[in-house]
Scaffold this motif. Structure first.
Motif, PDB file in Angstrom:
ATOM      1  N   GLN A 344      35.330  44.772  57.555  1.00  0.00           N
ATOM      2  CA  GLN A 344      35.173  45.868  56.599  1.00  0.00           C
ATOM      3  C   GLN A 344      36.522  46.357  56.102  1.00  0.00           C
ATOM      4  N   LEU A 345      37.518  46.410  57.014  1.00  0.00           N
ATOM      5  CA  LEU A 345      38.866  46.804  56.600  1.00  0.00           C
ATOM      6  C   LEU A 345      39.451  45.784  55.641  1.00  0.00           C
ATOM      7  N   GLN A 346      39.227  44.500  55.942  1.00  0.00           N
ATOM      8  CA  GLN A 346      39.710  43.447  55.052  1.00  0.00           C
ATOM      9  C   GLN A 346      39.062  43.555  53.679  1.00  0.00           C
ATOM     10  N   GLN A 347      37.755  43.801  53.667  1.00  0.00           N
ATOM     11  CA  GLN A 347      37.060  43.943  52.392  1.00  0.00           C
ATOM     12  C   GLN A 347      37.556  45.163  51.623  1.00  0.00           C
ATOM     13  N   GLU A 348      37.843  46.241  52.372  1.00  0.00           N
ATOM     14  CA  GLU A 348      38.345  47.445  51.721  1.00  0.00           C
ATOM     15  C   GLU A 348      39.722  47.213  51.120  1.00  0.00           C
ATOM     16  N   LEU A 349      40.581  46.498  51.861  1.00  0.00           N
ATOM     17  CA  LEU A 349      41.918  46.195  51.345  1.00  0.00           C
ATOM     18  C   LEU A 349      41.846  45.275  50.133  1.00  0.00           C
ATOM     19  N   GLU A 350      40.943  44.297  50.204  1.00  0.00           N
ATOM     20  CA  GLU A 350      40.761  43.407  49.052  1.00  0.00           C
ATOM     21  C   GLU A 350      40.262  44.187  47.848  1.00  0.00           C
ATOM     22  N   ASP A 356      40.195  49.106  40.566  1.00  0.00           N
ATOM     23  CA  ASP A 356      40.752  50.435  40.324  1.00  0.00           C
ATOM     24  C   ASP A 356      40.069  51.436  41.252  1.00  0.00           C
ATOM     25  N   GLY A 357      40.883  52.230  41.950  1.00  0.00           N
ATOM     26  CA  GLY A 357      40.328  53.127  42.958  1.00  0.00           C
ATOM     27  C   GLY A 357      39.429  54.204  42.400  1.00  0.00           C
ATOM     28  N   LEU A 358      39.632  54.611  41.141  1.00  0.00           N
ATOM     29  CA  LEU A 358      38.843  55.696  40.558  1.00  0.00           C
ATOM     30  C   LEU A 358      37.550  55.191  39.927  1.00  0.00           C
ATOM     31  N   GLN A 366      44.152  42.141  38.455  1.00  0.00           N
ATOM     32  CA  GLN A 366      43.039  41.226  38.643  1.00  0.00           C
ATOM     33  C   GLN A 366      42.452  40.774  37.309  1.00  0.00           C
ATOM     34  N   PHE A 367      42.486  41.655  36.322  1.00  0.00           N
ATOM     35  CA  PHE A 367      41.992  41.267  34.997  1.00  0.00           C
ATOM     36  C   PHE A 367      42.814  40.110  34.432  1.00  0.00           C
ATOM     37  N   PHE A 368      44.144  40.208  34.519  1.00  0.00           N
ATOM     38  CA  PHE A 368      44.996  39.133  34.021  1.00  0.00           C
ATOM     39  C   PHE A 368      44.712  37.821  34.740  1.00  0.00           C
ATOM     40  N   LYS A 369      44.505  37.906  36.061  1.00  0.00           N
ATOM     41  CA  LYS A 369      44.264  36.694  36.833  1.00  0.00           C
ATOM     42  C   LYS A 369      42.970  36.009  36.396  1.00  0.00           C
ATOM     43  N   ILE A 370      41.899  36.783  36.279  1.00  0.00           N
ATOM     44  CA  ILE A 370      40.596  36.194  35.954  1.00  0.00           C
ATOM     45  C   ILE A 370      40.526  35.802  34.483  1.00  0.00           C
ATOM     46  N   SER A 371      41.007  36.659  33.588  1.00  0.00           N
ATOM     47  CA  SER A 371      40.895  36.374  32.150  1.00  0.00           C
ATOM     48  C   SER A 371      41.743  35.166  31.749  1.00  0.00           C
TER      49      SER A 371
END
Length: 515
Positions: A344-350, A356-358, A366-371
């Motif tokens: 769960q901690l790993q998933q939270e860090l990922e 975006d936290g908000l 991540q957008f640049f990586k995927i797009s």
């Protein structure tokens, strides 16, 4: 009658000698076994009890008898408490010092009352020479505290016996002999004490110190033959059951032969009735899956997850072989670690790294990586690819007027409005501040414009209600479209989308512009 008393004295002395031997033996090996202090005090208390009672039977006056009776009560009341302490330690029961000390409050009161009995007669109402045989046999009229002490003594022995009886079915056969010895060591004096308390034994004689030679003899046999003082089975079981890792023990045929409390917690369906079953069958019943390693390998590991009804739990399992002498393998161990919190901690860090936290949508990185990957795929397949860059109009004014908390709520509100309009395969991310970006592929330029305009209208038509405010917001959109077969880069498309957004802002906001 004199010969009968002499025989009694001889048997009681045998009990005293045997208990003193146990005391000396335990003292000489006190560094080698757990619970040595309790066992030493127990055998010393019984030694005092037996010898003082035997000496009392040789006395020729009431004063001597009462003196040795007082000495007798230094050992007798405490012996019951110490016997219970030994069983608690043998079974690995965790009692703190205050709880242990409480077991000796009543015996201490009893000793005080016996020593001062002439002034209150709470323990003995009267003590007279036996009407028929005379001294050293006595006719005793018991007092109220005698009953209290008798109940306490019997209760300690009975509770200790019940604890041992309950644990018996869980004891491995190799350790059962010493367990049964402890049970008999409490059962024999307990039964005898009960018969004495109800008046079923010869008048004037306490049979308990006589039968103590049976219990002491059993202890000596157990020490010499099955190494009882080591307490190894309980120490082993205590460690085994208190391990945080789940452990499953298999024999050389991969049949289940044992498991600990942690494994039971991981697999609530695991039962002792499964012992003897093949691992594959047990694993199938527990997880509804086949065991992942077939055959079972030495020093192997695997991960698995279980749905316990409250959520998914994650585990890591490691296998190892048990060696015994020259045999290649005496069995196997499967040790399992609960990795749920770590997972769960790993998933939270990922999630923090990708989202975006908000707003809980993709962040800019991540957008640049995927797009970038999507753009490459679109170019390879000669498919259209579009970017929509938009931001909230006059967002700074909202922050300045109502505070950043309201501004944050507005950002979340706008994202929800867009999600309501955009297709599921759209890639939506927070580009920075009040700016957002969307990547679409396999959509024509007209379709992309229609989606952007629909999102714009939905944002404008859905006011945000927060802190007793009704807040109407609008957004401006800029679109950049890659035609099939065009080799344009993502950065070039972003520049075009930004220019289109600037154009929409310059022309009055709350509109869609296309580059």
């Amino acid at each position: 009658m004199e010969s009968t008393v002499t025989a009694y004295i001889a048997l009681i002395c045998v009990s005293g000698v045997l208990n003193f031997f146990l005391f000396v033996y335990a003292f000489s090996r006190k560094e080698r076994f757990q619970g040595a202090t309790s066992f030493m005090l127990y055998t010393l208390a019984l030694t005092i009890y037996c010898f003082s009672y035997a000496i009392g039977l040789t006395s020729s006056s009431m004063e001597q008898i009462m003196f040795w009776t007082t000495i007798q009560y230094i050992g007798m009341p405490a012996a019951a408490s110490l016997g219970l302490v030994i069983v608690l330690q043998f079974l690995g029961k965790q009692w703190n010092r205050k709880q242990i000390a409480s077991l000796f409050i009543l015996p201490a009161i009893t000793l005080l009352l016996v020593a001062t009995n002439d002034s209150h007669h709470l323990y003995y109402k009267s003590i007279q020479p036996h009407a028929e045989y005379g001294l050293p046999l006595l006719d005793i009229e018991i007092g109220p505290w005698y009953v209290v002490q008798g109940i306490f003594t019997f209760s300690c022995m009975f509770y200790a016996f019940i604890l041992l009886l309950v644990r018996l079915k869980h004891i491995k056969s190799a350790y059962r002999a010493q367990h049964l010895v402890l049970m008999c060591g409490h059962l024999v004096p307990m039964a005898t004490a009960f018969l004495y308390l109800i008046g079923a034994t010869p008048a004037g004689i306490d049979p308990v110190p006589i039968v103590m030679c049976i219990s002491s003899g059993l202890y000596i046999w157990a020490i010499l033959s099955v190494n009882m003082l080591s307490l190894l089975p309980i120490a082993k079981e205590t460690i085994f059951d208190n391990m945080s890792e789940g452990v499953i023990v298999l024999d050389s045929q991969q049949r289940l032969i044992d498991f600990n409390a942690a494994a039971k917690k991981m697999f609530p369906a695991m039962q002792h009735s499964m012992i003897g079953l093949q691992l594959d069958r047990v694993w199938k019943q527990l997880t509804d899956m086949n065991f992942p390693l077939s055959p079972l390998k030495e020093q192997a590991s695997f991960d698995f997850s279980l749905d316990n009804g409250y959520g998914i739990s994650y585990f890591q399992a490691r296998t190892s072989q048990l060696q015994q002498g020259k045999r290649a393998s005496a069995g196997s161990l499967i040790m399992m670690i609960d990795m749920t919190e770590l997972k769960q901690l790993q998933q939270e860090l990922e999630h923090q790294a990708y989202y975006d936290g908000l707003t809980r949508i993709y962040n800019r990185t991540q957008f640049f990586k995927i797009s970038s990957q999507l753009l490459q795929q679109a170019q390879a397949k000669k498919q259209p690819f579009s970017l929509i860059l938009f931001d909230i109009d006059r967002f700074k004014l909202v922050n300045d007027s109502y505070g950043h908390d309201v501004g944050d709520q507005l950002l979340i509100h706008v994202v929800q409005c867009c999600k309501h309009i955009l297709p599921e395969d759209a890639l939506l991310a927070r580009y920075g501040g009040e700016e957002f970006i969307v990547a679409l592929w396999e959509y024509s330029s007209d379709q992309v414009r229609q989606l952007a305009d629909a999102a714009r209208l939905h944002i404008a038509s859905q006011p945000l209600y927060v802190n007793n405010l009704k807040l109407n917001a609008t957004a401006s959109f800029g679109i950049a479209h890659l035609q099939p077969g065009n080799g344009q880069t993502l950065q070039a498309l972003l520049i075009e989308a930004d220019q289109a957004l600037y154009s929409a802002k310059r022309n009055g906001r709350n509109q869609v512009a296309v580059k």
